[in-house]
Design an enzyme around this catalytic site. Sequence first.
Site, mmCIF file in Angstrom:
data_model
loop_
_atom_site.group_PDB
_atom_site.id
_atom_site.type_symbol
_atom_site.label_atom_id
_atom_site.label_comp_id
_atom_site.label_asym_id
_atom_site.label_seq_id
_atom_site.Cartn_x
_atom_site.Cartn_y
_atom_site.Cartn_z
ATOM 1 N N LYS A 111 0.826 -1.204 0.000
ATOM 2 C CA LYS A 111 0.000 0.000 0.000
ATOM 3 C C LYS A 111 0.861 1.255 0.000
ATOM 4 C CE LYS A 111 -4.347 -1.549 2.068
ATOM 5 N NZ LYS A 111 -5.318 -1.291 3.145
ATOM 6 N N LYS A 192 -7.188 -11.908 -7.862
ATOM 7 C CA LYS A 192 -8.377 -12.037 -7.018
ATOM 8 C C LYS A 192 -9.348 -10.879 -7.251
ATOM 9 C CE LYS A 192 -7.511 -9.897 -2.565
ATOM 10 N NZ LYS A 192 -7.552 -9.965 -1.131
ATOM 11 N N LYS A 195 -11.976 -4.646 -4.986
ATOM 12 C CA LYS A 195 -12.759 -3.446 -5.248
ATOM 13 C C LYS A 195 -11.971 -2.380 -5.990
ATOM 14 C CE LYS A 195 -12.459 -3.001 -0.269
ATOM 15 N NZ LYS A 195 -13.326 -3.162 0.892
HETATM 16 P P1 AMP Z 1 -11.189 -6.280 1.917
HETATM 17 O O1 AMP Z 1 -12.076 -6.155 0.744
HETATM 18 O O2 AMP Z 1 -9.747 -6.488 1.514
HETATM 19 O O3 AMP Z 1 -11.396 -5.238 2.984
HETATM 20 O O4 AMP Z 1 -11.552 -7.671 2.624
HETATM 21 C C1 AMP Z 1 -12.668 -7.901 3.451
HETATM 22 C C2 AMP Z 1 -12.796 -9.400 3.661
HETATM 23 O O5 AMP Z 1 -13.136 -10.072 2.429
HETATM 24 C C3 AMP Z 1 -11.477 -10.063 4.143
HETATM 25 O O6 AMP Z 1 -11.780 -11.080 5.097
HETATM 26 C C4 AMP Z 1 -10.911 -10.662 2.874
HETATM 27 O O7 AMP Z 1 -10.064 -11.759 3.135
HETATM 28 C C5 AMP Z 1 -12.174 -11.088 2.094
HETATM 29 N N1 AMP Z 1 -11.941 -11.051 0.611
HETATM 30 C C6 AMP Z 1 -11.557 -9.977 -0.111
HETATM 31 N N2 AMP Z 1 -11.440 -10.282 -1.442
HETATM 32 C C7 AMP Z 1 -11.760 -11.608 -1.554
HETATM 33 C C8 AMP Z 1 -11.846 -12.532 -2.676
HETATM 34 N N3 AMP Z 1 -11.596 -12.148 -3.936
HETATM 35 N N4 AMP Z 1 -12.224 -13.803 -2.416
HETATM 36 C C9 AMP Z 1 -12.495 -14.205 -1.144
HETATM 37 N N5 AMP Z 1 -12.436 -13.397 -0.065
HETATM 38 C C10 AMP Z 1 -12.083 -12.105 -0.244
#
Ligand code: AMP
Length: 327
Positions: A111, A192, A195
């Site tokens: 980041k 993966k 957002k």
């Molecule tokens: P974030 O969007 O990075 O704030 O992640 C929020 C939660 O969603 C965390 O527990 C991540 O591990 C999970 N997460 C984010 N992207 C993915 C994805 N593509 N597949 C599965 N889990 C995800």
Amino acid sequence: MPRVFSGIQPTGEVHLGNYLGAVRRWVHDQHEFDSIYCVVDLHAVTLPQDREVLSSKTRELVALLVAAGLDPEVCTLFVQSHVPEHAQLGWLMECTAAFGELRRMTQFKEKGDRADFTSAGLFTYPALQAADILLYDTDRVPVGDDQRQHLELARDLAERFNSRYGSTFIVPEHAIAPVGARIMDLQEPTRKMSKSVDAPQGTLLVLDPPEVITKKIKRAVTDNDGEVRYDPEAKPGVANLLSILAGITGGDPAELADRYEQYGPLKADTADAVVEALRPLQERFSELSSQPQEVDRIIARGAAKAQALAAPTLAKAMLAMGLLPPT
Ligand code: AMP
Ligand code: TRP
């Protein structure tokens, strides 16, 4: 009942990866564990945020989590900045963490490299995350694999604090999601779903209207060999569709593959499954959006419940360190 704590940042849009990898698991866990879920707005401000967007995203995320099935009567759902004990214990954790160990955090490196402005908070972020977890005597932390290093740090800080100042914190266990819980981008299936991508066609948002979901899935990248098989290495696009369908219907992706001979029907069924799975969430979300006072009530109640748990832990830690209690 074991205690579970997890957090999600109120930035960007919630996508199907968040839903299948995290949120849906939380909804299930709330009935089996004493569950606490936090919208981590203090973590969001480690990067510059637009003030109006941040506050509306924070309310929206609470509403969305409730719409997804988190029941504020069953679990504790709250906004991090409403419980000042997080920032307070965060400081004590910054003083427990070593500069060198924070410097080794890979998420900071990633980041930090991308940011125009690297705040000191972005650097100390994992110490605040440790405080989030330790404040609630947490036993388990369900997160994606990307959070493994932060969780290791939380465990190290708890152990270090306990050995320096006497037994104060419970050392939490990981609950990293099983492999396969990772949903990939529809346009670039080796990356993966996330957002923050430039190609929004690859990300399925949980609030996308049904026709948008269907269109994105119909246009998902597959391959030219035409055979439906679960092979994430050789056929990442097809494997991802099978994982999504399996994630939603509860089946096994390799077994599901046997039911299809062509990509068209696989895509059609996957799109229908996603649309149907998200329909109740979308309906409840739009109801809640028209009842802002109800969302406010949920937020206020969550903060009171969380603070009642956090305040005694902070007091114990301050006393253990030798900070003079106020008279
Ligand atoms: P974030 O969007 O990075 O704030 O992640 C929020 C939660 O969603 C965390 O527990 C991540 O591990 C999970 N997460 C984010 N992207 C993915 C994805 N593509 N597949 C599965 N889990 C995800
Ligand atoms: N850092 C986590 C993420 O980016 C969010 C988070 C903050 C968290 N505090 C937490 C997750 C405590 C689990 C426990 O996804």
